[in-house]
Scaffold this motif. Sequence first.
Motif, PDB file in Angstrom:
ATOM      1  N   GLU A  87       0.832  -1.210   0.000  1.00 35.74           N
ATOM      2  CA  GLU A  87       0.000   0.000   0.000  1.00 35.74           C
ATOM      3  C   GLU A  87       0.861   1.253   0.000  1.00 35.74           C
ATOM      4  N   VAL A  88       1.950   1.233   0.754  1.00 40.04           N
ATOM      5  CA  VAL A  88       2.796   2.416   0.890  1.00 40.04           C
ATOM      6  C   VAL A  88       3.781   2.557  -0.267  1.00 40.04           C
ATOM      7  N   LEU A  89       4.344   1.428  -0.748  1.00 45.96           N
ATOM      8  CA  LEU A  89       5.430   1.480  -1.725  1.00 45.96           C
ATOM      9  C   LEU A  89       4.978   1.143  -3.141  1.00 45.96           C
ATOM     10  N   ALA A  90       4.639  -0.105  -3.370  1.00 42.76           N
ATOM     11  CA  ALA A  90       4.275  -0.537  -4.721  1.00 42.76           C
ATOM     12  C   ALA A  90       3.558  -1.875  -4.642  1.00 42.76           C
ATOM     13  N   ASP A  91       2.783  -2.164  -5.674  1.00 40.95           N
ATOM     14  CA  ASP A  91       2.032  -3.418  -5.695  1.00 40.95           C
ATOM     15  C   ASP A  91       2.931  -4.637  -5.809  1.00 40.95           C
ATOM     16  N   ASP A  92       4.124  -4.460  -6.366  1.00 42.45           N
ATOM     17  CA  ASP A  92       4.994  -5.608  -6.631  1.00 42.45           C
ATOM     18  C   ASP A  92       6.041  -5.812  -5.536  1.00 42.45           C
ATOM     19  N   VAL A  93       5.714  -5.473  -4.290  1.00 43.36           N
ATOM     20  CA  VAL A  93       6.588  -5.781  -3.160  1.00 43.36           C
ATOM     21  C   VAL A  93       6.425  -7.256  -2.800  1.00 43.36           C
ATOM     22  N   THR A  94       7.545  -7.966  -2.684  1.00 47.94           N
ATOM     23  CA  THR A  94       7.501  -9.353  -2.224  1.00 47.94           C
ATOM     24  C   THR A  94       8.273  -9.460  -0.918  1.00 47.94           C
ATOM     25  N   VAL A  95       7.746 -10.272  -0.011  1.00 46.63           N
ATOM     26  CA  VAL A  95       8.356 -10.443   1.311  1.00 46.63           C
ATOM     27  C   VAL A  95       8.656 -11.917   1.529  1.00 46.63           C
ATOM     28  N   ALA A  99      16.085  -4.862   0.792  1.00 45.80           N
ATOM     29  CA  ALA A  99      16.250  -4.590   2.217  1.00 45.80           C
ATOM     30  C   ALA A  99      16.197  -5.903   2.983  1.00 45.80           C
ATOM     31  N   VAL A 100      17.023  -6.000   4.011  1.00 48.50           N
ATOM     32  CA  VAL A 100      17.037  -7.163   4.908  1.00 48.50           C
ATOM     33  C   VAL A 100      16.729  -6.659   6.314  1.00 48.50           C
ATOM     34  N   LEU A 101      15.626  -7.115   6.885  1.00 51.34           N
ATOM     35  CA  LEU A 101      15.224  -6.711   8.224  1.00 51.34           C
ATOM     36  C   LEU A 101      15.324  -7.922   9.138  1.00 51.34           C
ATOM     37  N   MET A 102      16.142  -7.791  10.181  1.00 54.24           N
ATOM     38  CA  MET A 102      16.344  -8.915  11.096  1.00 54.24           C
ATOM     39  C   MET A 102      15.787  -8.605  12.472  1.00 54.24           C
ATOM     40  N   LEU A 103      14.986  -9.533  12.999  1.00 56.16           N
ATOM     41  CA  LEU A 103      14.461  -9.431  14.356  1.00 56.16           C
ATOM     42  C   LEU A 103      15.234 -10.423  15.221  1.00 56.16           C
ATOM     43  N   THR A 104      16.010  -9.902  16.172  1.00 54.38           N
ATOM     44  CA  THR A 104      16.838 -10.758  17.011  1.00 54.38           C
ATOM     45  C   THR A 104      16.355 -10.700  18.450  1.00 54.38           C
ATOM     46  N   GLU A 105      16.556 -11.782  19.188  1.00 58.42           N
ATOM     47  CA  GLU A 105      16.194 -11.779  20.604  1.00 58.42           C
ATOM     48  C   GLU A 105      17.362 -11.325  21.487  1.00 58.42           C
ATOM     49  N   MET A 130       8.398  -1.146   9.242  1.00 53.54           N
ATOM     50  CA  MET A 130       8.096  -0.203   8.165  1.00 53.54           C
ATOM     51  C   MET A 130       8.986   1.034   8.263  1.00 53.54           C
ATOM     52  N   ASP A 131       9.216   1.515   9.472  1.00 49.24           N
ATOM     53  CA  ASP A 131      10.094   2.670   9.684  1.00 49.24           C
ATOM     54  C   ASP A 131      11.493   2.365   9.144  1.00 49.24           C
ATOM     55  N   CYS A 132      12.021   1.194   9.496  1.00 52.46           N
ATOM     56  CA  CYS A 132      13.355   0.804   9.018  1.00 52.46           C
ATOM     57  C   CYS A 132      13.371   0.618   7.510  1.00 52.46           C
ATOM     58  N   LEU A 133      12.343   0.006   6.969  1.00 56.10           N
ATOM     59  CA  LEU A 133      12.286  -0.248   5.528  1.00 56.10           C
ATOM     60  C   LEU A 133      12.297   1.056   4.739  1.00 56.10           C
ATOM     61  N   LEU A 134      11.521   2.036   5.173  1.00 56.07           N
ATOM     62  CA  LEU A 134      11.458   3.310   4.452  1.00 56.07           C
ATOM     63  C   LEU A 134      12.796   4.037   4.487  1.00 56.07           C
ATOM     64  N   GLN A 135      13.552   3.870   5.575  1.00 57.19           N
ATOM     65  CA  GLN A 135      14.856   4.523   5.650  1.00 57.19           C
ATOM     66  C   GLN A 135      15.914   3.799   4.825  1.00 57.19           C
ATOM     67  N   LEU A 136      15.750   2.504   4.618  1.00 61.30           N
ATOM     68  CA  LEU A 136      16.729   1.745   3.843  1.00 61.30           C
ATOM     69  C   LEU A 136      16.555   1.942   2.332  1.00 61.30           C
ATOM     70  N   LEU A 137      15.339   2.229   1.901  1.00 59.95           N
ATOM     71  CA  LEU A 137      15.104   2.391   0.470  1.00 59.95           C
ATOM     72  C   LEU A 137      15.674   3.722  -0.005  1.00 59.95           C
ATOM     73  N   PRO A 138      16.098   3.800  -1.269  1.00 56.61           N
ATOM     74  CA  PRO A 138      16.804   4.994  -1.760  1.00 56.61           C
ATOM     75  C   PRO A 138      15.938   6.239  -1.819  1.00 56.61           C
ATOM     76  N   ASP A 139      14.646   6.110  -2.087  1.00 57.45           N
ATOM     77  CA  ASP A 139      13.781   7.276  -2.206  1.00 57.45           C
ATOM     78  C   ASP A 139      13.463   7.853  -0.830  1.00 57.45           C
ATOM     79  N   SER A 140      13.163   9.114  -0.796  1.00 59.74           N
ATOM     80  CA  SER A 140      12.831   9.776   0.467  1.00 59.74           C
ATOM     81  C   SER A 140      11.368   9.532   0.810  1.00 59.74           C
ATOM     82  N   HIS A 141      11.136   9.133   2.034  1.00 57.10           N
ATOM     83  CA  HIS A 141       9.765   8.909   2.502  1.00 57.10           C
ATOM     84  C   HIS A 141       9.584   9.597   3.853  1.00 57.10           C
TER      85      HIS A 141
END
Length: 353
Positions: A36-44, A76-82, A124-135
Motif C-alpha cells: 500500500e505504501v510502496l508498490a504493488d509488486d513488493v515481495t516479502v 532490504a534485509v530486516l532482522m528481528l533478534t532476541e 516499516m520505519d526501518c524499511l522506508l529509511q533503507l530504500l533509496p527514495d525519500s519517505h
Amino acid sequence: MSSSDTPIRVMLVADPGVAARRIRKIEAAFTAEAREVLADDVTVEIETRSVRISPDGTLDIKALGELDAEHLDADAVLMLTEVPRHDEGRPLVAELFAESRTAIISYPTLGIWATKRRIQEIFMDCLLQLLPDSHGPLQQKYAQRWTQWTPTEGNGRHRLFARSGTGDLRTILGMTVANDPFRTAPKLSGALAGAAAVGAFGIFYFSIWQMADALSTARLLSIGVTAILSMVVWLILTNRLWDKPTSRDLARVVWLYNGSTVLTLLIAVSVLYATLVVTILIGALVVIDPDFLADLIGNEISFFNYLDIAWLSAAMGVVAGAVGSTFDSSMDIRRITHGQRESQRRYSEEELG
C-alpha cells in the motif's frame, strides 16, 4: 501508494523461537502495508537463522555482512533478534546499515508490549529509511513516541534508541517474554511430579487441615511466596543459571540476563504453584467430607477452608518439587534463559583467531 517499475524484494530474518513466531504472524499484514505504501509488486520472504555473538557479547556484524551477501537481490534485509542490545548506556531498539541495506531490530528492547502492530511499525520505519527514495512524511507515521533516531557520522549507520529512563526495565520484560515462561512450566515435569506427590498428602492428613485453619491469610500468603522463591533459588543454583560478567563492560548486559532469568522462573514456578493449588483444591472438594472437616476443626466450613488446605499443601509440594527438579533435563531448563541460549551461539576467542 508510490509507483515503481522495479519490483521490491524484502527479506525478513528472525532468530528461532519467539522472534520467528512474531515474524510469521505479521507477514501478511506487513506485506499488505508495504504494498500500500510502496508498490504493488513488493515481495516479502522469511528466513529463520541465528547470528553468532562475539566474545564481548555483541552481535557479529561481519556475519550480518555475510547475510547481505546471501541476499544480493534483496532491496532490504530486516532482522528481528532476541539479543538485547545496548549502546552508549541506552537500549538500542534498531540499527541501520545503509551500505548493506540491513536493519537489526532487537525484540527484547520493545518491552512487554511488543505487539504485532508495534513490530510492524518499526519494520516499516526501518524499511522506508533503507530504500533509496525519500519517505520523510511516511516515516513520521511509524515513529514511536518512546524512541529517537540518531545518525552516526560518516559510516551510514543510524541507531534507534529508547528515550525512556525505564529502558532497562522494558528490556528485562521483553527478554522475559522472549523466554516464553508459560511454555517453561511443562519443562519442569520432574518438579511438578514431586510437588504433586507431596501436595496430595494434604488431602489426607488431618494435621495439615488443622494447621491451614489456624494460620492467618497473611501467613499463608507468606508461606506460598517463600516456597516459590525457594524453588527459584534452587533452580538457579542447581542449573548454574546465574551469569557472571567476564568484564566490566558486560556487567550491564549480564544484569539484564540475570534479571530476566529470575523473572522468567518466578512466572514459571508461580504457574506450577497455581496448577497445584487448583488440582489439590479439586481433590480436597471431592475427598474431604464437609461435616467431617467441621467436626475436626470445630468451625463452620466454607469454600475458603478448602482453599487454605490446597494453598498450604501446594506450598509443601513446591518445596518438595525443588528436589524433583533435579530429575529434569538440565539442558532444557538452561535453554529457557537468554544468557544460556546465547552462550550456545557465541564465538570463542580461538574461532575468531
